[in-house]
Scaffold this motif. Structure first.
Motif, PDB file in Angstrom:
ATOM      1  N   SER A  86     100.352  26.946 -19.896  1.00 38.86           N
ATOM      2  CA  SER A  86     100.077  28.407 -19.897  1.00 38.86           C
ATOM      3  C   SER A  86      98.696  28.668 -19.698  1.00 38.86           C
ATOM      4  O   SER A  86      98.435  29.612 -18.920  1.00 38.86           O
ATOM      5  CB  SER A  86     100.755  29.174 -20.673  1.00 38.86           C
ATOM      6  N   ARG A  87      97.764  28.026 -20.422  1.00 42.17           N
ATOM      7  CA  ARG A  87      96.634  28.393 -20.279  1.00 42.17           C
ATOM      8  C   ARG A  87      95.713  27.791 -18.898  1.00 42.17           C
ATOM      9  O   ARG A  87      94.753  28.367 -18.341  1.00 42.17           O
ATOM     10  CB  ARG A  87      95.780  27.824 -21.437  1.00 42.17           C
ATOM     11  N   THR A 125      93.579  18.649 -23.426  1.00 44.38           N
ATOM     12  CA  THR A 125      94.935  18.970 -22.650  1.00 44.38           C
ATOM     13  C   THR A 125      96.123  18.316 -23.254  1.00 44.38           C
ATOM     14  O   THR A 125      96.153  17.100 -23.232  1.00 44.38           O
ATOM     15  CB  THR A 125      94.956  19.030 -21.118  1.00 44.38           C
ATOM     16  N   GLU A 126      97.293  19.346 -23.463  1.00 48.75           N
ATOM     17  CA  GLU A 126      98.349  18.668 -24.154  1.00 48.75           C
ATOM     18  C   GLU A 126      99.591  19.109 -23.214  1.00 48.75           C
ATOM     19  O   GLU A 126      99.516  20.031 -22.694  1.00 48.75           O
ATOM     20  CB  GLU A 126      98.661  19.158 -25.573  1.00 48.75           C
ATOM     21  N   ASP A 127     100.703  18.301 -23.453  1.00 40.50           N
ATOM     22  CA  ASP A 127     101.959  18.737 -22.522  1.00 40.50           C
ATOM     23  C   ASP A 127     102.718  19.259 -23.329  1.00 40.50           C
ATOM     24  O   ASP A 127     102.435  19.902 -24.690  1.00 40.50           O
ATOM     25  CB  ASP A 127     102.439  17.192 -21.721  1.00 40.50           C
ATOM     26  N   ASP A 128     104.038  19.597 -22.977  1.00 36.80           N
ATOM     27  CA  ASP A 128     104.807  20.445 -23.661  1.00 36.80           C
ATOM     28  C   ASP A 128     105.362  19.974 -24.724  1.00 36.80           C
ATOM     29  O   ASP A 128     105.945  20.649 -25.654  1.00 36.80           O
ATOM     30  CB  ASP A 128     106.109  20.852 -22.631  1.00 36.80           C
ATOM     31  N   GLU A 129     105.257  18.486 -24.859  1.00 44.29           N
ATOM     32  CA  GLU A 129     105.589  17.821 -26.184  1.00 44.29           C
ATOM     33  C   GLU A 129     104.697  17.695 -26.827  1.00 44.29           C
ATOM     34  O   GLU A 129     104.855  16.868 -28.162  1.00 44.29           O
ATOM     35  CB  GLU A 129     106.421  16.461 -25.618  1.00 44.29           C
ATOM     36  N   ASN A 142      94.659  14.612 -21.280  1.00 44.48           N
ATOM     37  CA  ASN A 142      93.444  14.714 -20.833  1.00 44.48           C
ATOM     38  C   ASN A 142      92.632  15.308 -21.708  1.00 44.48           C
ATOM     39  O   ASN A 142      92.774  16.012 -22.622  1.00 44.48           O
ATOM     40  CB  ASN A 142      93.670  16.019 -19.622  1.00 44.48           C
ATOM     41  N   LEU A 143      91.380  14.660 -21.586  1.00 45.77           N
ATOM     42  CA  LEU A 143      90.091  15.063 -22.432  1.00 45.77           C
ATOM     43  C   LEU A 143      88.941  14.734 -21.826  1.00 45.77           C
ATOM     44  O   LEU A 143      88.575  13.950 -21.084  1.00 45.77           O
ATOM     45  CB  LEU A 143      90.291  13.813 -23.657  1.00 45.77           C
ATOM     46  N   VAL A 171      99.014  20.122 -15.989  1.00 50.79           N
ATOM     47  CA  VAL A 171      99.603  19.242 -17.183  1.00 50.79           C
ATOM     48  C   VAL A 171     100.331  17.981 -16.663  1.00 50.79           C
ATOM     49  O   VAL A 171     100.185  16.844 -17.031  1.00 50.79           O
ATOM     50  CB  VAL A 171     100.502  20.086 -18.201  1.00 50.79           C
ATOM     51  N   LYS A 172     101.177  18.455 -15.694  1.00 47.93           N
ATOM     52  CA  LYS A 172     102.164  17.253 -15.232  1.00 47.93           C
ATOM     53  C   LYS A 172     101.482  16.445 -14.373  1.00 47.93           C
ATOM     54  O   LYS A 172     101.582  14.998 -14.494  1.00 47.93           O
ATOM     55  CB  LYS A 172     103.246  17.851 -14.194  1.00 47.93           C
TER      56      LYS A 172
END
Length: 397
Positions: free
Chosen positions: A164-165, A86-90, A95-96, A210-211
């Protein structure tokens, strides 16, 4: 000119002579023989549906479909696994997890929580050293490659989740319930504190995942990630059909989660060690964990693992999972499992048929504590065959 064309046209449309009548054999005997041959072939196909040809003596044998019967053999399906990042907006890794399916038909499996700040090299002097840096530099493929090196096995698939996912994945449920041990507060560059999640029972919506994963300052990122995945997977598994609580996004992760949560689920954090906030994998515990997660691992490098045909010669099938673990722990890859033609085998052994792998087979046998022998008549499907005899059971107690 016109006369020539008329003559040519007349010649062209001149009535052709009839072909001579076909002989009686061609008209009747040949078609009937062809039909008879087709019918006979169909009968043979039907009759041989449950029979096999023994390549050693040419005799036909009944196909064995009962996994507990003598002579049964089957190719195994390598463990279905997936890395989920999981990646953030940047574009930062927040998370993995690594998931592994226990059984495609019965469902169930394990999910391993991996800290993004895990360091891979104790002597690293230059970035990238941790998984977060590896992802920043090499993306999902670079991250997966690093994990393959760490675990010593390959993964079936990889998935990247963005905000978004996550919104799409969580959408069929109202939110994921988590018991938060403390407030999660963001401090802006200006020093302003913003509380995003309040201590206690909270429900995390899809656009908040994500946050939620992003907070790492308090050192509890792995525990929070574990709580989140545990709560969500349990909710998916509460219904007889997990797909009822999963969206139809056309993503492989949806099918993967549906299989994992349709049976018993195991959730564990990757074993680590270290001090001063620096995490390293605990190599000894990790190797044991890999064997549990991947009973039929995919070799990290094709051909790297010795391929094994595991044969039970005792009829005691409780030893099979123990034997599988020992074989995988010894660095091999199980391709075929089955039973001996009789259940009276006394001595366990490792058998190879190609002298090219003689040395490798000897090393493998030494790891298992089993004698090694050469037999050019043994099955060529794998590089070695491991036969479990009566003496294998006492050695495990």
């Amino acid at each position: 000119m016109e006369e020539k064309e008329t003559e040519a046209t007349a010649t062209r449309f001149k009535r052709r002579e009839k072909a001579p009548q076909a002989s009686f054999g061609w008209r009747w005997i040949f078609p009937l023989s062809l039909l008879a041959a087709i019918a006979w072939s169909a009968a043979l196909m039907y009759e041989s549906g449950g029979r096999l040809l023994d390549s050693r003596d040419g005799e036909k044998l009944d196909a064995v479909t009962d996994p507990t019967a003598p002579g049964f053999e089957a190719f195994v399906e390598q463990t279905w696994s997936m890395t989920v990042a999981t990646e953030d907006d940047e574009g930062n890794l927040v998370n993995l997890v690594i998931g592994a399916v226990a059984d495609r038909e019965q469902g169930g499996g394990s999910v391993l929580i991996v800290p993004p700040d895990l360091n891979l090299d104790r002597g690293c002097q230059q970035l990238p050293c941790d998984l977060r840096s590896v992802y920043s530099e090499g993306g999902l493929s670079g991250l997966t490659s690093a994990l393959v090196d760490l675990f010593g096995v390959s993964f079936s698939e990889e998935a990247l989740l963005t905000s978004s996912r996550w919104s799409g994945l969580i959408s069929p449920v109202t939110g994921v319930e988590v018991d938060l041990g403390g407030d999660l507060v963001e401090v802006t560059a200006e020093g302003t504190e913003i509380t995003h999640f309040v201590k206690g029972e909270i429900s995390i919506a899809g656009d908040e995942v994500v946050k939620f994963f992003s907070f790492s300052e308090d050192g509890n990122q792995v525990d929070r990630g574990k709580d989140f995945w545990n709560s969500w997977l349990k909710e998916l598994g509460e219904t007889g059909n997990p797909l009822e609580k999963l969206p139809d996004l056309g993503l492989s992760i949806v099918d993967f989660l549906a299989v994992v949560t349709s049976g018993e689920i195991g959730l564990v954090a990757l074993p680590t060690e270290g001090s001063d906030g620096t995490l390293f994998p605990n190599e000894e515990e990790l190797q044991g964990l890999v064997v549990d997660l991947f009973p039929f691992p995919i070799a990290a490098i094709p051909g790297e693992r010795l391929t094994v045909r595991l044969i039970n010669g005792t009829g005691d099938f409780t030893v099979d999972p123990i034997a599988r673990k020992q074989i995988v722990s010894a660095g091999a890859e199980i391709i075929v499992v089955g039973n001996n033609e009789s259940f009276d085998v006394q001595e366990s052994k490792v058998i190879y048929r190609d002298p090219v792998v003689a040395e490798e087979a000897e090393i493998f046998g030494a790891k298992l504590g089993l004698p090694v022998e050469f037999n050019e008549s043994i099955s060529p499907v794998t590089e070695v065959t491991v036969i479990i005899g009566a003496d294998f059971v006492p050695a495990l107690n």
